[in-house]
Scaffold this active site. Structure first.
Site, PDB file in Angstrom:
ATOM      1  N   ASN A 115       0.820  -1.221   0.000  1.00  0.00           N
ATOM      2  CA  ASN A 115       0.000   0.000   0.000  1.00  0.00           C
ATOM      3  C   ASN A 115       0.852   1.269   0.000  1.00  0.00           C
ATOM      4  O   ASN A 115       0.594   2.202  -0.764  1.00  0.00           O
ATOM      5  CB  ASN A 115      -0.935  -0.006   1.213  1.00  0.00           C
ATOM      6  CG  ASN A 115      -1.928  -1.157   1.145  1.00  0.00           C
ATOM      7  OD1 ASN A 115      -2.013  -1.843   0.125  1.00  0.00           O
ATOM      8  ND2 ASN A 115      -2.675  -1.365   2.217  1.00  0.00           N
ATOM      9  N   HIS A 161     -17.609  36.636 -30.229  1.00  0.00           N
ATOM     10  CA  HIS A 161     -18.800  35.940 -30.762  1.00  0.00           C
ATOM     11  C   HIS A 161     -18.561  35.414 -32.180  1.00  0.00           C
ATOM     12  O   HIS A 161     -19.499  35.258 -32.962  1.00  0.00           O
ATOM     13  CB  HIS A 161     -20.033  36.848 -30.762  1.00  0.00           C
ATOM     14  CG  HIS A 161     -20.201  37.611 -29.491  1.00  0.00           C
ATOM     15  ND1 HIS A 161     -20.856  37.111 -28.405  1.00  0.00           N
ATOM     16  CD2 HIS A 161     -19.750  38.843 -29.128  1.00  0.00           C
ATOM     17  CE1 HIS A 161     -20.836  37.995 -27.411  1.00  0.00           C
ATOM     18  NE2 HIS A 161     -20.152  39.060 -27.824  1.00  0.00           N
ATOM     19  N   SER A 282      -8.317  12.503 -48.130  1.00  0.00           N
ATOM     20  CA  SER A 282      -9.538  11.715 -48.053  1.00  0.00           C
ATOM     21  C   SER A 282      -9.407  10.526 -48.986  1.00  0.00           C
ATOM     22  O   SER A 282      -8.768  10.605 -50.036  1.00  0.00           O
ATOM     23  CB  SER A 282     -10.716  12.590 -48.469  1.00  0.00           C
ATOM     24  OG  SER A 282     -11.786  11.771 -48.896  1.00  0.00           O
ATOM     25  N   ASN A 290      -6.989  17.542 -44.927  1.00  0.00           N
ATOM     26  CA  ASN A 290      -7.689  17.713 -43.658  1.00  0.00           C
ATOM     27  C   ASN A 290      -6.732  17.960 -42.492  1.00  0.00           C
ATOM     28  O   ASN A 290      -5.694  17.310 -42.400  1.00  0.00           O
ATOM     29  CB  ASN A 290      -8.520  16.456 -43.354  1.00  0.00           C
ATOM     30  CG  ASN A 290      -9.582  16.222 -44.414  1.00  0.00           C
ATOM     31  OD1 ASN A 290     -10.128  17.175 -44.968  1.00  0.00           O
ATOM     32  ND2 ASN A 290      -9.842  14.966 -44.704  1.00  0.00           N
ATOM     33  N   GLN A 327      -6.259   0.653  -7.394  1.00  0.00           N
ATOM     34  CA  GLN A 327      -5.485   0.074  -8.485  1.00  0.00           C
ATOM     35  C   GLN A 327      -5.942   0.634  -9.841  1.00  0.00           C
ATOM     36  O   GLN A 327      -5.183   0.642 -10.799  1.00  0.00           O
ATOM     37  CB  GLN A 327      -5.629  -1.451  -8.459  1.00  0.00           C
ATOM     38  CG  GLN A 327      -4.841  -2.178  -9.514  1.00  0.00           C
ATOM     39  CD  GLN A 327      -4.705  -3.649  -9.184  1.00  0.00           C
ATOM     40  OE1 GLN A 327      -4.012  -4.037  -8.257  1.00  0.00           O
ATOM     41  NE2 GLN A 327      -5.397  -4.491  -9.935  1.00  0.00           N
TER      42      GLN A 327
HETATM   43  N1  ARG Z   1      -1.509  -3.344  -7.318  1.00  0.00           N
HETATM   44  C1  ARG Z   1      -1.965  -2.668  -6.158  1.00  0.00           C
HETATM   45  C2  ARG Z   1      -2.405  -1.234  -6.531  1.00  0.00           C
HETATM   46  O1  ARG Z   1      -2.123  -0.831  -7.572  1.00  0.00           O
HETATM   47  C3  ARG Z   1      -0.863  -2.592  -5.139  1.00  0.00           C
HETATM   48  C4  ARG Z   1      -1.369  -2.479  -3.738  1.00  0.00           C
HETATM   49  C5  ARG Z   1      -2.015  -3.748  -3.336  1.00  0.00           C
HETATM   50  N2  ARG Z   1      -2.376  -3.730  -1.971  1.00  0.00           N
HETATM   51  C6  ARG Z   1      -3.239  -4.624  -1.464  1.00  0.00           C
HETATM   52  N3  ARG Z   1      -3.512  -4.493  -0.219  1.00  0.00           N
HETATM   53  N4  ARG Z   1      -3.788  -5.530  -2.200  1.00  0.00           N
HETATM   54  O2  ARG Z   1      -3.051  -0.538  -5.763  1.00  0.00           O
END
Ligand code: ARG
Length: 461
Positions: A115, A161, A282, A290, A327
């Site tokens: 994370n 305009h 074209s 174009n 993700q």
């Molecule tokens: N591939 C995951 C993302 O892009 C990485 C983090 C994954 N974390 C998890 N707790 N599954 O966020």
């Protein structure tokens, strides 16, 4: 990409494997491998910190450094085997590291979670991207300045305009886009300050029990400081949303310019021609040329706006802290970066390829009574209140329109019928050159001012 079955990094907890479909659905390695080099950088900084703090042995660090060097080479040479079973870029690299160096590789993830790892990778990647975009915006601006410089004195109708309003110079018109790009760069730089904070150390969400040194890692990776709150560090993607907002404005500005280029290139207007290398023909109409490139830039703008909306929506319902939803942040970011980078590279080359047709611009200025405001200002300077001057000139315009001529084609006596204040000197005011030269203050379209603006812009660039 191989699809061999193998134990997952988290397999100990589960009694049955995921289906192939779920595996594919949850994996991100197809796209997040794009952050591989950032992932390695982050891991090396983390490992060095672990060793400095005595959390892993010096020998483990040496093994990790050696293994990562090898992996970097494999990735750069395109030899690295990405494996869907290992889900994402982080696990793929960690697994290969362990295959190369054994237990030292298994120690790398101490005091860290994917994370905070992924949040770090995105920030490193985005920082590089912002820097690349800044350079490209600068090149685009330089191209605008060069073209503006050769057209400080070239008049064209300024529109409001989409109706002829007042004369401006083409150089002045181009400088408007230069200004937009300046603000775009400043906005990106401001966004960069918030990107450039280190999430590592937040671990999964609450921090870690090891005696880590986050400041050291931040310095190693060139971050300005650390994210203050672990829950926030792993979960928010506001910096990415901000980048998409900045990118949307870049595209908005390029799109407005594109719209003008398309209009100007239409034979009905004919103010410019674009170099052939930016146009296509074209398949059915042999005469067509174009303006595909500006049309596509205008079209791709919508796609970038879509990514901004996508990421805002992705974020809005997420409780603290990390959720897998995040993700989904990567593909919109990558696609936005690719779109901006290609668009700006092309536009830096397209601008010098604009062939300006001053005769067509001058001819257009003959229609639409572009100097009507100048005549009103002239009467005001002779003592008439502006509203009365406006009315007198409006009546003169109507007369000229009925006769199918320009204001400057009316005789002195005819003009005097609308106001006795009109004198011989009126005709200097009714010329385009006179109109341009009169707007002689900072920000005005007078050629002298445009030249001064270009000099200032060059110094700032
Ligand atoms: N591939 C995951 C993302 O892009 C990485 C983090 C994954 N974390 C998890 N707790 N599954 O966020």
């Amino acid at each position: 990409m191989s699809d061999q079955t193998d134990a997952k990094a988290w397999s100990g907890r589960f009694s049955e494997p995921v289906s192939d479909l779920v595996k594919r659905y949850t994996a991100s390695v197809f796209f997040d491998r794009r952050m591989a080099l950032q992932d390695i950088r982050g891991s090396l900084a983390h490992a060095r910190m672990l060793a400095r703090q005595g959390i892993i042995a010096a020998a483990d660090l040496a093994a990790i450094e050696g293994g990562m060097e090898k992996i970097r080479g494999e990735i750069e040479r395109g030899e690295f085997v990405w494996n869907l079973d290992d889900e994402d870029v982080h696990l793929n690299i960690e697994k290969r590291l362990t295959a190369l160096v054994g237990d030292a590789g298994k120690r790398l993830h101490t005091g860290r979670s994917r994370n905070d790892q992924v949040a770090t990778d995105i920030r490193l990647w985005l920082r590089d991207t912002v820097d690349a975009i800044d350079g490209l915006l600068r090149n685009y601006q330089a191209a605008l300045l060069d073209l503006a410089e050769t057209h400080c004195d070239t008049p064209l109708p300024g529109f409001t305009h989409l109706q002829v309003a007042q004369p401006v110079t083409f150089g002045h018109h181009l400088l408007a886009y230069f200004e937009m790009a300046s603000r775009d760069r400043a906005r990106m730089q401001d966004c960069r300050r918030r990107i450039n904070r280190l999430p590592l150390g937040a671990a999964a969400l609450a921090g870690t029990t090891y005696p880590i040194d986050r400041e050291f890692v931040a310095r190693e990776l060139g971050f300005d400081g650390v994210c203050e709150n672990s829950l926030d560090a792993v979960s928010d993607r506001d910096f990415a949303i901000e980048f998409l907002a900045c990118a949307s404005l870049v595209m908005t500005h390029v799109s407005r310019f594109s719209e003008e280029l398309i209009l100007w290139m239409s034979p009905r207007v004919g103010f410019i021609d674009l170099a052939d290398r930016f146009c296509t023909g074209s398949s059915i109409m042999p005469q067509k040329k174009n303006p595909d490139v500006p049309e596509l830039a205008r079209g791709k703008t919508g796609r970038v706006f879509g990514h901004l909306m996508g990421l805002l929506t992705l974020m809005k319902g997420q409780p603290l802290a990390y959720n897998k939803d995040n993700q989904e942040d990567k593909e919109p970011l990558f696609d936005t970066a690719d779109t901006l980078i290609d668009t700006l590279r092309i536009f830096a080359d397209l601008v010098p390829g604009i062939r300006v047709k001053p005769e067509a611009m001058a001819a257009a200025l003959k229609q639409g009574f572009a100097t009507a405001t100048d005549l009103a200002d002239y009467l005001v300077k002779k003592g008439l209140p502006f509203r009365d001057a406006h009315e007198a000139v409006a009546r003169a315009v109507r007369a000229a329109e009925t006769r199918g001529c320009d204001l400057a084609d009316l005789t002195l006596a005819e003009l005097q019928a609308y106001s006795p204040l009109v004198g011989e000197d009126v005709f200097a005011v009714l010329t385009v050159a006179g109109s341009l030269a009169a707007r002689d203050h900072i920000g005005g379209t007078a050629p002298a001012q445009v030249r001064a603006a270009i000099a200032r812009a060059r110094a700032a660039l």
